[in-house]
Structure formats: structure tokens, C-alpha cells
Design a protein around this motif. Structure first.
Motif, PDB file in Angstrom:
ATOM      1  N   SER A 140     -53.257  44.380  67.476  1.00 14.31           N
ATOM      2  CA  SER A 140     -52.709  43.542  66.401  1.00 14.31           C
ATOM      3  C   SER A 140     -52.805  44.254  65.054  1.00 14.31           C
ATOM      4  CB  SER A 140     -53.471  42.217  66.347  1.00 14.31           C
ATOM      5  OG  SER A 140     -53.039  41.440  65.258  1.00 14.31           O
ATOM      6  N   MET A 141     -53.940  44.917  64.795  1.00 14.63           N
ATOM      7  CA  MET A 141     -54.137  45.625  63.533  1.00 14.63           C
ATOM      8  C   MET A 141     -53.135  46.761  63.372  1.00 14.63           C
ATOM      9  SD  MET A 141     -56.775  44.420  61.736  1.00 14.63           S
ATOM     10  CE  MET A 141     -57.468  45.777  60.839  1.00 14.63           C
ATOM     11  N   ALA A 142     -52.792  47.413  64.490  1.00 13.90           N
ATOM     12  CA  ALA A 142     -51.864  48.539  64.435  1.00 13.90           C
ATOM     13  C   ALA A 142     -50.472  48.118  63.970  1.00 13.90           C
ATOM     14  CB  ALA A 142     -51.778  49.202  65.807  1.00 13.90           C
ATOM     15  N   GLU A 143     -50.173  46.826  64.088  1.00 14.65           N
ATOM     16  CA  GLU A 143     -48.872  46.331  63.640  1.00 14.65           C
ATOM     17  C   GLU A 143     -48.807  46.199  62.116  1.00 14.65           C
ATOM     18  OE1 GLU A 143     -48.210  42.665  65.632  1.00 14.65           O
ATOM     19  OE2 GLU A 143     -48.084  43.553  67.639  1.00 14.65           O
ATOM     20  N   ALA A 148     -56.063  54.992  60.678  1.00  8.02           N
ATOM     21  CA  ALA A 148     -57.219  54.603  61.489  1.00  8.02           C
ATOM     22  C   ALA A 148     -58.217  55.755  61.556  1.00  8.02           C
ATOM     23  CB  ALA A 148     -56.785  54.220  62.895  1.00  8.02           C
ATOM     24  N   ALA A 149     -59.486  55.393  61.676  1.00  6.79           N
ATOM     25  CA  ALA A 149     -60.556  56.386  61.849  1.00  6.79           C
ATOM     26  C   ALA A 149     -61.421  55.961  63.022  1.00  6.79           C
ATOM     27  CB  ALA A 149     -61.399  56.499  60.585  1.00  6.79           C
ATOM     28  N   VAL A 150     -61.732  56.895  63.897  1.00  7.39           N
ATOM     29  CA  VAL A 150     -62.612  56.643  65.032  1.00  7.39           C
ATOM     30  C   VAL A 150     -63.871  57.463  64.831  1.00  7.39           C
ATOM     31  CG1 VAL A 150     -62.918  56.830  67.516  1.00  7.39           C
ATOM     32  CG2 VAL A 150     -60.685  56.187  66.581  1.00  7.39           C
ATOM     33  N   ILE A 151     -65.016  56.793  64.804  1.00  8.04           N
ATOM     34  CA  ILE A 151     -66.298  57.480  64.641  1.00  8.04           C
ATOM     35  C   ILE A 151     -66.877  57.735  66.023  1.00  8.04           C
ATOM     36  CG2 ILE A 151     -68.614  57.364  63.669  1.00  8.04           C
ATOM     37  CD1 ILE A 151     -67.520  55.483  61.528  1.00  8.04           C
ATOM     38  N   GLY A 152     -66.893  59.000  66.431  1.00  8.07           N
ATOM     39  CA  GLY A 152     -67.398  59.369  67.751  1.00  8.07           C
ATOM     40  C   GLY A 152     -66.327  60.059  68.573  1.00  8.07           C
ATOM     41  N   VAL A 162     -56.487  58.162  71.009  1.00  3.25           N
ATOM     42  CA  VAL A 162     -55.151  58.406  71.568  1.00  3.25           C
ATOM     43  C   VAL A 162     -54.393  57.088  71.709  1.00  3.25           C
ATOM     44  CG1 VAL A 162     -53.897  59.182  73.623  1.00  3.25           C
ATOM     45  CG2 VAL A 162     -55.788  60.541  72.732  1.00  3.25           C
ATOM     46  N   GLY A 163     -55.114  56.006  72.052  1.00  2.35           N
ATOM     47  CA  GLY A 163     -54.474  54.703  72.148  1.00  2.35           C
ATOM     48  C   GLY A 163     -53.932  54.228  70.813  1.00  2.35           C
ATOM     49  N   LEU A 164     -54.707  54.385  69.752  1.00  2.00           N
ATOM     50  CA  LEU A 164     -54.256  53.985  68.410  1.00  2.00           C
ATOM     51  C   LEU A 164     -53.088  54.866  67.952  1.00  2.00           C
ATOM     52  CD1 LEU A 164     -57.730  53.401  66.738  1.00  2.00           C
ATOM     53  CD2 LEU A 164     -56.064  51.643  67.367  1.00  2.00           C
ATOM     54  N   GLN A 165     -53.152  56.161  68.290  1.00  2.00           N
ATOM     55  CA  GLN A 165     -52.055  57.056  67.946  1.00  2.00           C
ATOM     56  C   GLN A 165     -50.775  56.663  68.688  1.00  2.00           C
ATOM     57  OE1 GLN A 165     -50.553  59.821  69.751  1.00  2.00           O
ATOM     58  NE2 GLN A 165     -49.510  60.707  67.967  1.00  2.00           N
ATOM     59  N   HIS A 166     -50.939  56.206  69.931  1.00  2.00           N
ATOM     60  CA  HIS A 166     -49.802  55.713  70.714  1.00  2.00           C
ATOM     61  C   HIS A 166     -49.182  54.480  70.058  1.00  2.00           C
ATOM     62  CE1 HIS A 166     -47.464  54.301  74.175  1.00  2.00           C
ATOM     63  NE2 HIS A 166     -48.040  53.116  74.010  1.00  2.00           N
ATOM     64  N   LEU A 167     -50.011  53.675  69.384  1.00  2.00           N
ATOM     65  CA  LEU A 167     -49.526  52.473  68.713  1.00  2.00           C
ATOM     66  C   LEU A 167     -48.890  52.792  67.355  1.00  2.00           C
ATOM     67  CD1 LEU A 167     -52.481  50.051  69.541  1.00  2.00           C
ATOM     68  CD2 LEU A 167     -50.201  50.046  70.567  1.00  2.00           C
ATOM     69  N   GLY A 168     -48.801  54.068  67.013  1.00  2.00           N
ATOM     70  CA  GLY A 168     -48.107  54.468  65.792  1.00  2.00           C
ATOM     71  C   GLY A 168     -48.991  54.717  64.599  1.00  2.00           C
ATOM     72  N   LYS A 231     -59.892  57.915  53.608  1.00  3.44           N
ATOM     73  CA  LYS A 231     -59.269  56.607  53.533  1.00  3.44           C
ATOM     74  C   LYS A 231     -58.919  56.128  54.942  1.00  3.44           C
ATOM     75  CE  LYS A 231     -59.171  55.701  49.121  1.00  3.44           C
ATOM     76  NZ  LYS A 231     -59.921  54.519  48.610  1.00  3.44           N
ATOM     77  N   ALA A 232     -59.187  54.864  55.226  1.00  2.00           N
ATOM     78  CA  ALA A 232     -58.868  54.307  56.539  1.00  2.00           C
ATOM     79  C   ALA A 232     -58.746  52.789  56.436  1.00  2.00           C
ATOM     80  CB  ALA A 232     -59.943  54.672  57.553  1.00  2.00           C
ATOM     81  N   ASP A 233     -57.689  52.226  57.055  1.00  2.00           N
ATOM     82  CA  ASP A 233     -57.500  50.778  57.078  1.00  2.00           C
ATOM     83  C   ASP A 233     -58.211  50.130  58.261  1.00  2.00           C
ATOM     84  OD1 ASP A 233     -55.557  51.048  54.951  1.00  2.00           O
ATOM     85  OD2 ASP A 233     -54.180  51.805  56.487  1.00  2.00           O
ATOM     86  N   LEU A 234     -58.404  50.919  59.311  1.00  2.00           N
ATOM     87  CA  LEU A 234     -59.012  50.427  60.551  1.00  2.00           C
ATOM     88  C   LEU A 234     -60.043  51.444  61.010  1.00  2.00           C
ATOM     89  CD1 LEU A 234     -59.146  48.652  63.137  1.00  2.00           C
ATOM     90  CD2 LEU A 234     -57.224  49.987  64.027  1.00  2.00           C
ATOM     91  N   ILE A 235     -61.255  50.972  61.305  1.00  5.83           N
ATOM     92  CA  ILE A 235     -62.343  51.870  61.709  1.00  5.83           C
ATOM     93  C   ILE A 235     -62.896  51.399  63.055  1.00  5.83           C
ATOM     94  CG2 ILE A 235     -64.637  52.761  61.136  1.00  5.83           C
ATOM     95  CD1 ILE A 235     -63.871  52.226  58.151  1.00  5.83           C
ATOM     96  N   VAL A 236     -62.953  52.314  64.008  1.00  5.91           N
ATOM     97  CA  VAL A 236     -63.495  52.005  65.331  1.00  5.91           C
ATOM     98  C   VAL A 236     -64.808  52.763  65.506  1.00  5.91           C
ATOM     99  CG1 VAL A 236     -63.134  52.146  67.819  1.00  5.91           C
ATOM    100  CG2 VAL A 236     -61.205  51.634  66.303  1.00  5.91           C
ATOM    101  N   MET A 237     -65.862  52.018  65.778  1.00  7.42           N
ATOM    102  CA  MET A 237     -67.160  52.628  66.073  1.00  7.42           C
ATOM    103  C   MET A 237     -67.229  52.954  67.561  1.00  7.42           C
ATOM    104  SD  MET A 237     -69.533  52.558  63.474  1.00  7.42           S
ATOM    105  CE  MET A 237     -69.807  51.756  61.879  1.00  7.42           C
TER     106      MET A 237
END
Length: 771
Positions: A140-143, A148-152, A162-168, A231-237
Motif C-alpha cells: 500500500s505504501m509503495a502506491e 524506500a530504505a531497507v536496513i539489513g 527487490v520486492g519494493l523495487q518491483h513495486l516501483g 532521505k527515505a519515505d518508507l523504512i524496513v527494518m
């Protein structure tokens, strides 16, 4: 008998697999109640990254629908969490103030994402990646957001990225180390993987330590220890997981990193078990499907009172689930002063392989770019194969057709669900399966971690090609049935059939009375699963054979005189000495047989169709009678017991006798005690067996040999020779079972029970009496 109540705290993959195993063993033993914190039935958490990457839907990853729980009479409370265990009263309390007593409790609370303890970690826009809700939130956030930033940069972090990148989204991966997946890959493989992911559009910030997350109520960026920011709008731990042990801690159950369990998954509290990512076994917490499922099997058998081997842990393995990138590793991946290695890198194809060895035995493998041989390498790792064998595997990989043609039906394709090549072949033949998805639903192969999916695809492609040659006959046990041998054993375990005819009828045999192959086999399995099962009536013989039983090969003048008189009185035409040191009386008229048995006044081995121990050979060197006495002791405890195949046992001295070393089971008396050998082969291709163990005295030698034979009887396939049985189970596994005193004692008790029932068989309604 009133059912015991079994409560499962946790509705995840490990806990439910454990319940599935319990249902296989005994459907009627427990009233089962399950509490799951999430509002869903059981689903495959491992494949959430595949949903994010667009490779699967949420429906695709559901493992057990609500109908499955209803079908098995399981009470499921979704969206309800066990928050307290009262071990004194044996009851649990949930967050909905429900109190429920238990007879047995399984804690399968799994793990949670490790959220870094830094300022701003609780802001809106910061997520873990562990549940369906997390997955839906990220989609939903990807819309609405772009960066996005992934920590780890471990397995989960890379798959999420890769999933978030697939979502654009524009995705950056932050990692504290200098190389990605550093726990699973060496520097070379790590660099190759990073290059491939950068080609897909990911950006990497390595050797970066996150100190805070910026933004007001909502996250808008990440600040690093070196003063830089992103800068990042969405952060995944995705910085690892932590076992959920709070429930156990509050109940006073022993914990370390996870809930401490023994080899049967028991905790420090009576009637409380733990399984899955929350459990710690021998200092290790596992996060892969295969070892967690093995834990579930051990727990299920123990809780159902079924004899089983202890859970022994597993070699760590990892497979990256990103389309178009093949990465796999197992065992040790970093070199040290104790290791040697074989490395191959083909720059043109991008294929890299690294096999590590300790004492010339395979200790670890890394495969990049081509992982089709991973099952063979994992098998070599588990069996500690020699460098000469593995070197050929890594330098000369087999093409799919050659690989599958030479692969035995018993070899495992899917480690997570223990699905063999033969099971997939049988399912394809009997049920007309034509896709990987159909194979997954039918056999569960590739249905857990998904790592074996390429191998399943290759097998499917091979079986539907012109290169595939169907095995002789059918892939089933015989032409009378579509079942495999393992299927038949499982069905016979589920229902105590009272006769051979009933078993064949209920299992849908194509021929009414079976054939010479399946009839004796089913009879044998019924005997083993139901000790004391009455034998089928034997067909009449034109002539009969009797072998008077001379325990340990010893006899006396009275016995020999009596045998001679009987030979003359009944005109028995053929008398010979067997290789087992016994007299063999052949050509006896069937009508004379009862009287001869009576007049012999000795136990006899006759030409019945059952495979039994004929004799225990004993060395006659020297004046020491201890060898003959031990042979007689073993023989008296084993005679007339059914065996999967004819077996040979021999006892020798160390002076000049070698016979014991080439028998199925043998023992050589030494000055210090006894050396026990197993798996020897006789005949034109004779070979020595393997030294199994050393014992101190005759009694411990007898117990070890009898325990070995009972384990062979309980686990071997019909007509499977001892050396074939050892090759299939592995001598290390057999040692682990027999060296465990409790398991060995149980085997000896089972042997005594079987022997007693052979001596005094019960009368069974509906069964044929022995002729």
C-alpha cells in the motif's frame, strides 16, 4: 478412553507441521486447541517476499485453510494470543481473558523482527517484514511514496528490497558490514551478488551504522554514525529476528537466546514443549523450514509415545528467493586454518562454486549462478563425503537428464517436506500432474521455503521429455497398487487391519490376492506393526526341509543318535551340513513332518515362507566356549522372528577367523572385549562390514546385536538387505539410535515382546491360522 487436551500456542509453520505429524501418528489421542495471534489460518511466512516481488499471491501462500482445521476437529482461535502459562495448574490464559487447561502444551511463538533501539524507530513509516499485514502495508505504501530504505542486507532484507523495487520504488539497502549476506557467503560470492542486484536497480550503502530516524510524526530519512544521512519515505527494518520467549520467561521456563529444549523438544517444565524459531536446541536457534519440520517430527513421536530418534540438529543452509538470481550455501562458508577449498569461477557465465573441506571431508558449499546441484551437495555434506567424490561433482556437473536418470527414487528433492524423487514420479504417473504448482499441492515439494523449486522444475522437464525412460514396471510398489512402499507402510500404520485380505481391499488393490511380491511384503509389515499378527496359511509343499536347532553350533551324542534314528526310520534321502554349522534334512514327506518334529525333541527351522534367522555361526578355535555360549544366547532370543530379508550373524575370535567381518552382523572377540561389525557382504563381491562399536563383555555385545537387529526389523523395507539399509539410513544415524541407552532399552523390550508373541501367538478374529 478420554482424549488428552493438547494446546498449541502459535499458528505458524513449525507448530502446525508438528500438529500434522501428530495427526498422522494418532488422530484420536488429543483434543487439539490452537491459538494464533494473527487473524489468518496457517500460511507460508517464508514466501511473503515472493508476494512482494509479484511471484505469488496471498492465496498462494496459504498452507492450511479453515476447512482443514474443521476437518480434523481442531479448535482454532485466530487473533487471540496466549499471554500467560500457569505450569502448576497446567492452564493457559489469553489476551481475551480465556482460561484453558492443558494436558500437553506446545509453545510455537516464533520470532519477531529486530527493531533497532534507536530514536525514531517508532515513527510512522517504519516497518518490520514478518506478517501478511506487514506485506500488505508495504504494498500500500509503495502506491503513495517513492523512496524506500531497507536496513539489513541478509536474506530477508535483500528479498524485501527487490520486492519494493518491483513495486516501483527507489530502494537503498543499508548494511553495517563490508559485504552483503556475510553470514552465508564468502567475499567473492557477496561481491557477485551485489553486482547483480545493482544491475536490478538497488543501491547499497555498506559499512553504515544507523543511529536515528529523522522526521516529525512520520519518518523521512535515516541518520548515520559517520554524520551522513539518507532521505527515505518508507523504512524496513530487516536487521535479523529475535525469538519470542517472553511467554516462557513469565512462566519460569528455562531460556537463553530461545526457549531451551532437549532432543525431544521438551522444556524445563513437565508437559510443556517448544518448537520452531522460539526454541533453542544445543545452543542453536534455527530459522529454516527443514530443521524446524524435523523438530516437529521428533516432538510428535515423543508426545504420541512412538519410539523415535532424538533431534540432532541440522547443517545450516540458505537460498535467496529472487527471480533470476540463483544463490545457495550450506555448512561452513568462511575459510580458516583448518580448511582447504576447491573454487571455480566462470566469468563469462557468472557461475561461482566454492567447496570447503575439513580433513578432506566436505564441510560447506557456496553456489552462485547455478544451484541445480545443491541437493547433491547437501547430501554430500550431510554424509561427510570425501574430497575425491565432491571434486568430481563440482568440476563435472551432471546435466539434468543424467542426474535424474542416476538419482535413486529414495533421494530427497524437497528437504523441508522430505519429498523424494520417487514420490514426485509416482504422483505424476498416478495423478497426471503436469505443472510445478500441481506437484506442490499434491506432494508439498517446493511448498515451504521454495528453494527446491528449480530442481522440481528440472525433474518435471526431464520426465516430460523424450530422454525420460519410465522405470521398469510402474513407479508404485508393484503392479497391484499405485501406492509406493512408504505409502503402504503409512497406511498400515494408520489403521490396524485384521487380515491381509482386508488391507488389500481397503487400500484398493487391483488384484484380489496380490502377487508374490506384494503379498509377503504386506504380511511382513502387518507382523511388524501388529506384534503377534497370525501368519497366513502356507501352501502345501511336495517335500519339506528340517534343520534341527543346535544353538551356537553345539550338539551332543544323544541328539546326533536321535537324528540318525529318525533319518533311518523315515527314509530321509538328503542330509548335508549347512554353511551355518547345522545339519539339514531334505526331502521329507509332508505327511511325516509332524511326527518327525515331535520325535526330534529339538527346536527346528523348517522351509516356511517367512524369513527368519537360521543360525548364528560361532568360531570353534581353541578351548574357549564363550563364543559358542554367546552365539547360543543371541540365537535363543531371535529364532522364529520375521526379518525383512535373510540375515547372517557370525561370532569369531581374533586369532585367525575373519568370517564375522563379512556377515550382516558380526562380532570378533578381542583381548579387550568385542568388536562389532555390520553391513558385510558375502559372495563373489565379498567385502568387510564397517566397525560399528566396541563392547566390554558378552552381555553388552548380545544387547547391542539384538538392538541392531530389532532396529533393522522396524525400519528396513521388505527384502532390503542390511548393507542397503545402512546405506539408506547412514551408519552415523544408526549409531546415534543404538548408543542412546533409553532407545536401545526400548528396542530390546520391543524385541522381547515380539518374541513372546511368536512363542504364544494370540488368536485373532478374521485372520488365517498358521499352517
Amino acid at each position: 478412553m478420554k482424549k488428552q487436551r493438547l494446546v498449541l500456542a502459535g499458528n505458524g509453520m513449525a507448530g502446525i507441521r508438528c500438529i500434522e505429524e501428530i495427526l498422522k501418528l494418532n488422530r484420536q489421542r488429543f483434543e487439539i486447541v490452537i491459538f494464533g495471534s494473527e487473524p489468518h489460518p496457517n500460511y507460508n511466512r517464508i514466501l511473503l517476499s515472493s508476494v512482494l516481488q509479484g511471484e505469488a499471491s496471498l492465496d498462494d501462500i496459504t498452507l492450511n485453510s479453515k476447512d482443514w482445521y474443521d476437518k480434523h476437529g481442531i479448535i482454532l482461535y485466530t487473533g487471540e494470543t496466549v499471554i500467560q502459562i500457569d505450569t502448576d495448574q497446567q492452564r493457559v490464559i489469553t489476551d481475551r481473558k480465556r482460561t484453558l487447561s492443558y494436558d500437553k502444551l506446545i509453545v510455537a511463538t516464533g520470532s519477531s523482527p529486530h527493531i533497532l533501539p534507536i530514536p525514531g524507530a517508532d515513527k510512522e513509516g517504519v516497518y518490520g517484514f514478518r506478517t501478511i499485514e506487514d506485506c500488505q502495508a508495504l504494498m500500500s505504501m509503495a502506491e503513495h511514496y517513492q523512496k524506500a530504505a531497507v536496513i539489513g542486507a541478509g536474506l530477508l532484507g535483500l528479498e524485501a528490497a527487490v520486492g519494493l523495487q518491483h513495486l516501483g520504488m527507489d530502494v537503498s539497502v543499508i548494511h553495517h558490514s563490508a559485504g552483503i549476506m556475510q553470514k552465508q557467503l564468502d567475499q567473492m560470492a557477496s561481491r557477485l551478488l551485489q553486482t547483480e542486484l545493482e544491475r536490478k536497480g538497488l543501491t547499497f550503502l555498506l559499512e553504515k551504522d544507523t543511529v536515528s530516524i529523522s522526521g516529525t510524526s512520520r519518518a523521512d530519512g535515516i541518520c548515520f554514525k559517520d554524520g551522513s544521512s539518507l532521505k527515505a519515505d518508507l523504512i524496513v527494518m530487516a536487521a535479523g529476528v529475535r525469538p519470542n520467549i517472553q511467554l516462557a520467561v513469565s512462566a519460569g521456563i528455562a531460556v537463553n537466546r530461545g526457549i531451551i529444549v532437549n532432543d525431544y523438544m521438551q522444556t524445563s517444565e513437565p508437559n510443556v514443549y517448544a518448537v520452531g524459531e522460539c526454541a533453542e536446541h544445543n545452543g542453536t536457534v534455527y530459522g529454516l523450514a527443514a530443521p524446524l519440520y524435523e523438530q516437529g517430527k521428533a516432538l510428535a513421536k515423543h508426545i504420541c509415545g512412538v519410539p523415535c530418534e532424538r533431534y540432532q540438529g541440522a547443517a545450516p543452509s540458505a537460498a535467496l528467493k529472487i527471480a533470476g538470481i540463483d544463490v545457495w550455501s550450506a555448512g561452513k562458508v568462511h575459510e580458516d586454518e583448518c580448511t582447504t577449498s576447491i573454487k571455480i569461477y566462470d566469468e563469462q557465465t557468472g557461475i561461482y562454486k566454492n567447496a570447503l573441506f575439513e580433513d578432506d571431508k566436505l564441510a560447506g558449499v557456496i553456489l552462485f549462478g547455478d544451484t541445480r546441484d545443491k541437493q547433491r551437495f547437501l547430501d554430500s555434506l550431510l554424509k561427510q563425503r570425501d574430497i575425491s567424490i565432491v571434486k568430481k561433482q563440482i568440476i563435472e556437473p551432471e546435466k539434468a537428464s543424467t542426474l535424474f536418470e542416476s538419482m535413486p527414487s529414495s533421494e530427497t528433492i524437497c528437504q523441508c517436506n522430505s519429498v523424494t524423487k520417487g514420490a514426485i514420479e509416482n504422483a505424476m504417473h498416478t495423478k497426471g500432474l503436469t505443472t510445478v504448482e500441481e506437484i506442490k499441492h499434491c506432494t508439498k515439494a517446493s511448498g515451504s521455503c521454495g528453494g527446491c523449486k528449480p530442481l522440481v522444475e528440472d525433474l518435471l522437464r526431464y520426465m516430460t521429455s523424450s530422454e525420460y525412460t519410465e522405470p521398469g514396471g510402474t513407479p508404485s510398489f508393484c503392479g497391484c497398487t499405485d501406492f509406493t512402499e512408504d505409502d503402504i507402510i503409512a497406511e498400515l500404520q494408520r489403521k490396524p487391519f485384521s487380515s491381509l485380505e482386508e488391507a488389500m481391499s481397503q487400500l484398493g488393490w487391483k488384484t484380489k490376492n496380490g502377487c508374490p511380491k506384494c503379498g509377503p511384503a504386506i504380511q511382513y509389515y502387518l507382523e511388524m506393526l501388529q506384534p503377534g499378527f497370525v501368519q497366513l496359511e502356507l501352501p502345501a509343499e511336495d517335500s519339506c526341509i528340517l534343520i534341527p536347532q543346535m544353538y551356537g553350533g553345539c550338539t551332543n551324542a544323544e541328539q546326533l543318535r536321535n537324528i540318525a534314528n529318525i533319518i533311518e526310520a523315515y527314509n530321509i534321502p538328503d542330509i548335508s551340513i549347512t554353511h551355518g554349522q547345522r545339519l539339514k534334512l531334505s526331502g521329507i514327506r509332508p505327511e511325516d513332518l509332524p511326527n518327525i518334529k515331535k520325535e526330534l525333541k529339538m527346536p527346528v527351522c523348517s522351509n516356511e515362507h517367512r524369513r527368519t534367522l537360521q543360525s548364528v555361526n560361532a568360531c570353534t578355535c581353541g578351548q574357549n566356549r564363550s563364543i559358542q555360549q554367546l552365539a547360543a544366547q543371541i540365537e535363543r532370543h531371535l529364532e522364529m522372528l520375521s526379518m525383512p530379508a535373510y540375515i547372517s550373524i557370525s561370532l569369531s575370535c581374533e586369532t585367525d577367523c575373519t568370517d564375522a567381518a563379512i556377515q550382516d552382523f558380526g562380532a570378533i572377540q578381542t583381548q579387550a572385549g568385542w568388536d562389532i561389525y555390520i553391513g558385510g557382504v558375502r559372495g563373489t563381491h565379498a567385502r568387510s562390514g564397517a566397525l560399528f562399536c566396541v563392547t566390554d563383555n558378552a552381555d553388552s555385545t548380545a544387547d547391542m546385536i539384538k538392538g541392531l537387529i530389532q532396529y533393522y526389523r522396524e525400519t528396513a523395507h521388505y527384502l532390503e538387505s542390511v548393507h542397503q539399509w545402512i546405506d539408506r539410513l547412514g551408519i552415523v544415524h544408526i549409531r546415534e539410535v543404538l548408543f542412546e541407552e533409553d532407545l536401545r532399552t526400548h528396542l530390546l523390550e520391543s524385541l522381547q515382546t515380539d518374541f513372546s508373541l511368536i512363542q504364544n501367538p494370540p488368536i485373532q478374529a478374521g485372520a488365517h491360522k498358521k499352517g
